[in-house]
Design a protein around this motif. Structure first.
Motif, PDB file in Angstrom:
ATOM      1  N   LEU A 119       0.787  -1.309  -0.227  1.00 54.99           N
ATOM      2  CA  LEU A 119      -0.393  -0.031  -0.036  1.00 54.99           C
ATOM      3  C   LEU A 119       1.124   1.028  -0.112  1.00 54.99           C
ATOM      4  N   PHE A 120       2.083   1.103   0.780  1.00 60.30           N
ATOM      5  CA  PHE A 120       2.703   2.350   1.052  1.00 60.30           C
ATOM      6  C   PHE A 120       3.664   2.753  -0.155  1.00 60.30           C
ATOM      7  N   SER A 121       4.065   1.134  -0.774  1.00 62.65           N
ATOM      8  CA  SER A 121       4.881   1.527  -2.153  1.00 62.65           C
ATOM      9  C   SER A 121       3.638   1.986  -3.119  1.00 62.65           C
ATOM     10  N   ILE A 122       2.800   1.919  -3.210  1.00 62.72           N
ATOM     11  CA  ILE A 122       1.955   2.508  -4.221  1.00 62.72           C
ATOM     12  C   ILE A 122       1.491   3.909  -4.080  1.00 62.72           C
ATOM     13  N   ARG A 123       1.901   4.395  -2.669  1.00 64.10           N
ATOM     14  CA  ARG A 123       1.887   5.030  -2.664  1.00 64.10           C
ATOM     15  C   ARG A 123       2.357   6.615  -2.839  1.00 64.10           C
ATOM     16  N   GLY A 124       4.163   5.895  -2.391  1.00 66.37           N
ATOM     17  CA  GLY A 124       5.310   6.478  -2.534  1.00 66.37           C
ATOM     18  C   GLY A 124       5.384   6.584  -4.356  1.00 66.37           C
ATOM     19  N   ILE A 125       4.675   6.039  -5.218  1.00 60.55           N
ATOM     20  CA  ILE A 125       5.048   6.086  -6.596  1.00 60.55           C
ATOM     21  C   ILE A 125       3.942   6.919  -7.139  1.00 60.55           C
ATOM     22  N   MET A 126       2.806   6.867  -6.751  1.00 58.08           N
ATOM     23  CA  MET A 126       1.844   7.720  -7.547  1.00 58.08           C
ATOM     24  C   MET A 126       2.069   9.421  -7.157  1.00 58.08           C
ATOM     25  N   ASN A 127       2.557   9.533  -5.520  1.00 51.23           N
ATOM     26  CA  ASN A 127       3.043  10.739  -4.514  1.00 51.23           C
ATOM     27  C   ASN A 127       4.312  11.333  -5.916  1.00 51.23           C
ATOM     28  N   PHE A 128       5.520  10.571  -6.496  1.00 47.60           N
ATOM     29  CA  PHE A 128       6.219  10.760  -7.142  1.00 47.60           C
ATOM     30  C   PHE A 128       5.960  11.650  -8.660  1.00 47.60           C
ATOM     31  N   ILE A 129       5.043  10.388  -9.273  1.00 46.58           N
ATOM     32  CA  ILE A 129       4.598  10.204 -10.597  1.00 46.58           C
ATOM     33  C   ILE A 129       3.476  12.028 -10.859  1.00 46.58           C
ATOM     34  N   SER A 130       2.730  11.901  -9.165  1.00 53.11           N
ATOM     35  CA  SER A 130       1.587  13.290  -9.429  1.00 53.11           C
ATOM     36  C   SER A 130       2.786  14.668  -9.062  1.00 53.11           C
ATOM     37  N   GLY A 131       3.541  14.968  -9.300  1.00 53.26           N
ATOM     38  CA  GLY A 131       4.172  15.796  -8.008  1.00 53.26           C
ATOM     39  C   GLY A 131       5.215  16.566  -9.021  1.00 53.26           C
ATOM     40  N   VAL A 132       5.714  15.385 -10.024  1.00 52.08           N
ATOM     41  CA  VAL A 132       6.893  16.101 -11.752  1.00 52.08           C
ATOM     42  C   VAL A 132       5.754  16.400 -12.433  1.00 52.08           C
ATOM     43  N   ALA A 133       5.125  15.248 -12.544  1.00 55.09           N
ATOM     44  CA  ALA A 133       3.743  15.489 -13.276  1.00 55.09           C
ATOM     45  C   ALA A 133       3.495  16.649 -13.728  1.00 55.09           C
ATOM     46  N   PHE A 134       2.941  17.375 -12.144  1.00 53.97           N
ATOM     47  CA  PHE A 134       1.701  18.509 -12.140  1.00 53.97           C
ATOM     48  C   PHE A 134       3.194  20.034 -12.001  1.00 53.97           C
ATOM     49  N   GLU A 135       4.198  19.415 -11.747  1.00 52.01           N
ATOM     50  CA  GLU A 135       5.903  20.491 -11.679  1.00 52.01           C
ATOM     51  C   GLU A 135       5.867  21.282 -13.357  1.00 52.01           C
ATOM     52  N   TRP A 136       5.773  19.701 -13.892  1.00 51.12           N
ATOM     53  CA  TRP A 136       6.116  20.321 -15.532  1.00 51.12           C
ATOM     54  C   TRP A 136       4.890  20.775 -15.904  1.00 51.12           C
ATOM     55  N   VAL A 137       4.087  20.648 -15.531  1.00 49.25           N
ATOM     56  CA  VAL A 137       2.870  21.047 -16.850  1.00 49.25           C
ATOM     57  C   VAL A 137       2.530  22.514 -15.848  1.00 49.25           C
ATOM     58  N   ALA A 138       3.181  23.012 -15.049  1.00 47.10           N
ATOM     59  CA  ALA A 138       2.867  24.096 -14.241  1.00 47.10           C
ATOM     60  C   ALA A 138       3.595  25.275 -14.492  1.00 47.10           C
ATOM     61  N   GLY A 139       4.979  24.363 -14.808  1.00 49.56           N
ATOM     62  CA  GLY A 139       6.282  25.024 -16.074  1.00 49.56           C
ATOM     63  C   GLY A 139       5.663  25.999 -17.078  1.00 49.56           C
ATOM     64  N   LYS A 140       4.668  24.996 -17.728  1.00 51.65           N
ATOM     65  CA  LYS A 140       4.563  25.098 -19.322  1.00 51.65           C
ATOM     66  C   LYS A 140       3.282  26.056 -19.029  1.00 51.65           C
ATOM     67  N   VAL A 141       2.610  26.002 -18.415  1.00 50.49           N
ATOM     68  CA  VAL A 141       1.763  27.144 -18.449  1.00 50.49           C
ATOM     69  C   VAL A 141       2.145  28.251 -17.923  1.00 50.49           C
ATOM     70  N   VAL A 142       2.582  28.501 -17.550  1.00 52.56           N
ATOM     71  CA  VAL A 142       4.120  29.072 -16.800  1.00 52.56           C
ATOM     72  C   VAL A 142       4.678  30.290 -17.757  1.00 52.56           C
ATOM     73  N   LEU A 143       5.538  29.191 -18.430  1.00 52.22           N
ATOM     74  CA  LEU A 143       6.254  29.785 -20.410  1.00 52.22           C
ATOM     75  C   LEU A 143       5.126  30.461 -20.989  1.00 52.22           C
ATOM     76  N   ASP A 144       4.035  29.700 -21.378  1.00 52.69           N
ATOM     77  CA  ASP A 144       2.967  29.837 -22.021  1.00 52.69           C
ATOM     78  C   ASP A 144       2.692  31.371 -21.651  1.00 52.69           C
ATOM     79  N   LEU A 145       1.855  31.975 -20.460  1.00 50.86           N
ATOM     80  CA  LEU A 145       1.574  32.628 -19.938  1.00 50.86           C
ATOM     81  C   LEU A 145       2.738  34.093 -20.155  1.00 50.86           C
ATOM     82  N   ARG A 146       4.101  33.876 -19.806  1.00 43.35           N
ATOM     83  CA  ARG A 146       4.515  35.091 -20.201  1.00 43.35           C
ATOM     84  C   ARG A 146       4.971  35.192 -21.690  1.00 43.35           C
TER      85      ARG A 146
END
Length: 594
Positions: A80-107
């Motif tokens: 259970l906690f292994s799944i939580r760790g993997i999903m937390n990593f994937i979501s965190g990195v993916a959301f940060e990438w999307v956020a960076g692209k949104v900021v770049l587009d807005l700029r």
């Protein structure tokens, strides 16, 4: 309406409209965003699984002593906690990438809009405020676009899952415990309004502070000479203190929900412990069920606090989005013309042209008419504020005339596209703008399309700049600093002239660049200007009598009106305004020539 700093403030789009518009910026990255959301959903679903495991693990291990449960419980927990760790990593990195692209587009959108704005816009908006929008405000937007959304999705699912499990375990007890939830909802709604207002003021004040800082850096020499340090320090600290105060107000409003949530949570736990203890004693609730219920309500605390706490980043983000989109929505300078100029001779005509600056109650330029023949040099003279610079600014359509027409080769410039019009015009000013780049890049800046090294060298040679360039540390590759700060005044002007030579436009606007130079620098610059003005229609805002007396035509501008025109000697012989002007403005040069 104004805030305490004097910056304008007021409501814009609703929070819902802003948020939906912001989410549209995520649409190009829907695959990555969807993947991040999917990982976040899986992560959220693992949260209710923790208390769900507690009941069979405790009852089966400690009460029933079931060997299978004793064996599988630790394995399931690790999985259970292994799944939580993997999903937390994937979501965190993916959301940060999307956020960076949104900021770049807005700029990208913001800089595109800034570069298409007309001169009146920059007259009305402080540079520091625009810089703050592009650097500071846009970063706040990501909090609303990604961080808030992840909290909303994840913690909503967690809360629903935990509540569903608690209702399944003991619905009557769960409903009784959550009677106090409406208190939190009402409080959060009130705090949202307060936070939005405070964060809008914070971002406006940040822009004012940035402007003061930029002026302090740009004007450091004037500040030193005129002992302006105490004043500038006081001016900056006043704005910085308002930024601190607004930050503090935002923090107070954002943190006010925490004690409320914790108090309500403590009351919920107290009620749960009291009632469930009696149920356990009566045999209605097992020890595992009691612990599972306690774990569930304990796990409910964190997402509940985060969910009620998203108001602060959400309102910051929405206030920032309001600021960003207000810039993006500005109307660019009008470009309604569609005609193109080809084989330009360079005949420039003013036909009863008048102009009034916005918010002024007096015309800066009264109806004025004159003509510049192809290849001729026309000098504008007159007292400061008379309208000379206004005339020069109207030709490239930095401003639109209030009345009358300006024609190039008989074509109204309003019928021309801005690119086509401005491609025919070069400019050399008294304070030439250079960029923090190499010498070669600054010279080639005026070229349309690719430019060869040989063309750059030839332009530098014609501008009498080649000699000093060759002595620079890296020659043409030397970086000259902000606005050419590593060069002398004469060197900067010669680079500006080389830039104009590279462009090779038929119309030249020349805000005489020799008045602030020493004799030797002036000699070089005058020689370069002589080369530059050959076979070009040149409008000179004159500061030197040497420029005026050789002009093909002199226009005397007084209080926005054309009061005299003619050649130098003709105007001298008239003994009129020009004669008096020469005596006063050019007395040291004029007396020797009279």
């Amino acid at each position: 309406m104004q805030n305490e700093t004097g910056a304008p403030s007021g409501p814009g789009m609703t929070g819902r409209e802003l948020y939906l518009r912001l989410l549209k910026r995520v649409r190009p990255y829907w695959r990555q965003f969807s993947g991040a959301l999917a990982a976040m959903v899986v992560l959220a679903l693992t949260e209710p699984a923790i208390p769900w495991l507690m009941k069979p693990m405790l009852d089966g291990s400690f009460v029933e002593k079931d060997p299978a449960i004793i064996f599988w419980s630790p394995i399931l927990l690790i999985l259970l906690f292994s799944i939580r760790g993997i999903m937390n990593f994937i979501s965190g990195v993916a959301f940060e990438w999307v956020a960076g692209k949104v900021v770049l587009d807005l700029r990208k959108m913001m800089i595109e809009r800034i570069l298409t704005m007309g001169t009146p816009y920059f007259d009305a908006h402080a540079t520091g405020s625009l810089i703050s929008k592009v650097t500071f405000n846009v970063n706040q937007v990501t909090m609303a676009a990604t961080k808030v959304l992840t909290t909303l999705v994840k913690d909503t699912i967690v809360i629903i899952g935990l509540l569903a499990y608690m209702l399944y375990l003991n619905w009557l007890l769960t409903l009784a415990v959550f009677m106090a939830m409406p208190i939190i909802v009402v409080a959060v709604r009130y705090l949202a309004i307060r936070l939005r207002r405070v964060n809008r003021a914070l971002q406006q004040t940040m822009g004012v502070m940035t402007q003061v800082l930029e002026e302090s850096i740009r004007g450091h020499k004037v500040i030193k000479i005129f002992e302006g340090r105490p004043y500038e320090q006081r001016r900056f600290l006043e704005r910085a203190n308002w930024v601190r105060r607004y930050n503090m107000k935002s923090k107070v409003a954002g943190s006010a929900h925490m004690p409320l949530v914790e108090f309500v949570g403590a009351a919920m736990i107290a009620a749960l412990v009291y009632v469930s203890t009696h149920q356990t004693a009566a045999g209605e609730l097992t020890v595992g069920g009691f612990v599972s219920l306690m774990v569930a309500i304990g796990l409910l605390f964190s997402p509940l606090k985060r969910l009620t706490g998203i108001n602060q980043p959400l309102q910051k983000g929405l206030a920032a989005a309001e600021s960003v989109f207000s810039l993006v929505d500005e109307q660019p300078e009008a470009d309604n013309g569609n005609r193109l100029l080809e084989n330009v001779e360079g005949r420039v005509s003013f036909d009863a042209v008048s102009f009034r600056y916005p918010a002024m109650d007096k015309d800066a330029l009264k109806p004025i008419s004159f003509e510049m023949e192809p290849g001729s040099t026309v000098a504008l003279v007159g007292h400061s504020g008379g309208g000379k610079t206004t005339i020069a600014n109207l030709i490239p359509r930095f401003y639109t005339p209030t009345g009358g027409r300006i024609l190039i080769d008989g074509i109204d410039i309003q019928e021309l596209s801005l690119i086509s019009l401005r491609r025919q015009i070069s400019y050399v000013g008294q304070d030439s703008v250079l960029f923090d780049d190499s010498v070669a890049a600054n010279i080639a800046y005026g070229a349309v399309g690719e430019v060869s090294q040989e063309q750059i060298v030839e332009a530098a040679k014609s501008a009498h700049a080649l000699e000093f360039i060759q002595h620079l540390p890296d020659g043409f590759d030397t970086v000259i600093g902000e606005d050419g700060v590593r060069l002398s005044g004469g060197q900067r002007q010669r680079l500006a002239i080389a830039r104009a030579l590279i462009k090779d436009a038929p119309v030249l606007l020349l805000d005489e660049a020799t008045s602030a130079l020493d004799t030797e620098s002036e000699r070089y610059v005058q020689a370069a200007l002589k080369t530059l003005t050959q076979e070009r229609t040149t409008l000179v805002i004159a500061h030197r009598l040497s420029t005026i007396q050789h002009a093909d035509k002199i226009l005397v501008i007084h209080d926005g009106e054309l009061v005299e025109e003619g050649k130098h000697q003709q105007l001298i012989d008239q003994k009129g305004v020009y004669y008096q002007l020469c005596h006063h403005q050019f007395s040291d040069q004029f007396e020797s020539l009279e």
